[in-house]
Design a protein around this motif. Structure first.
Motif, PDB file in Angstrom:
ATOM      1  N   CYS A   1      24.797  40.485  45.415  1.00 61.25           N
ATOM      2  CA  CYS A   1      25.810  41.737  46.250  1.00 61.25           C
ATOM      3  C   CYS A   1      27.050  40.946  46.482  1.00 61.25           C
ATOM      4  N   VAL A   2      27.015  39.706  46.753  1.00 61.17           N
ATOM      5  CA  VAL A   2      28.192  38.836  47.475  1.00 61.17           C
ATOM      6  C   VAL A   2      29.220  38.433  46.043  1.00 61.17           C
ATOM      7  N   GLY A   3      28.556  38.008  44.957  1.00 58.94           N
ATOM      8  CA  GLY A   3      29.460  37.547  43.903  1.00 58.94           C
ATOM      9  C   GLY A   3      29.253  38.157  42.729  1.00 58.94           C
ATOM     10  N   GLY A   4      28.330  39.011  42.317  1.00 56.70           N
ATOM     11  CA  GLY A   4      28.396  39.854  41.318  1.00 56.70           C
ATOM     12  C   GLY A   4      26.997  39.143  40.333  1.00 56.70           C
ATOM     13  N   SER A   5      26.992  39.961  39.042  1.00 59.25           N
ATOM     14  CA  SER A   5      25.916  39.613  38.051  1.00 59.25           C
ATOM     15  C   SER A   5      25.790  38.113  37.746  1.00 59.25           C
TER      16      SER A   5
END
Length: 117
Positions: free
Chosen positions: A99-103
């Motif tokens: 959620c904070v930095g992506g996949s």
């Protein structure tokens, strides 16, 4: 289903179902190659189209990011205390990273915590 969910969500949902049913493999040399070579390369390629002129809006964007990241971490900690047990802290950490930095963060944290095995 495609009208209700985005294509990435549908892909992840189908992959989870196939993985749980044993249709998809759970590891192997191919996965190790992806984790070792493809993921770091993808991280570099992801940053190539960055337009440095957009950095003049950095303070406002960074503040919004910090507020959102803080809310995500608080929600993750709360969720952990609700769903305690087993490897729930690892799962919560990986989802928070997503959620904070992506996949790419999700993949890196999952691998660092040993969730890929």
């Amino acid at each position: 289903l495609g009208k209700l969910l985005s294509p990435p969500a549908v892909t992840m949902l189908i992959s989870m179902v196939f993985g749980a049913l044993g249709v998809l493999p759970n590891g192997g040399q191919e996965f190790e190659f992806i984790w070792t070579w493809i993921m770091p390369l993808a991280t570099c390629l992801y940053l190539l189209p960055l337009d440095l002129r957009q950095l003049r809006n950095f303070p406002q964007i960074f503040l919004a990011f910090v507020i959102g990241a803080f809310g995500t971490v608080v929600g993750t900690v709360a969720g952990y205390f609700v769903m305690r047990g087993g490897v729930s802290w690892k799962a919560a950490s990986s989802m928070c990273a997503s959620c904070v930095g992506g996949s790419l963060n999700f993949a890196a944290v999952s691998r660092a915590l040993g969730l890929s095995q």
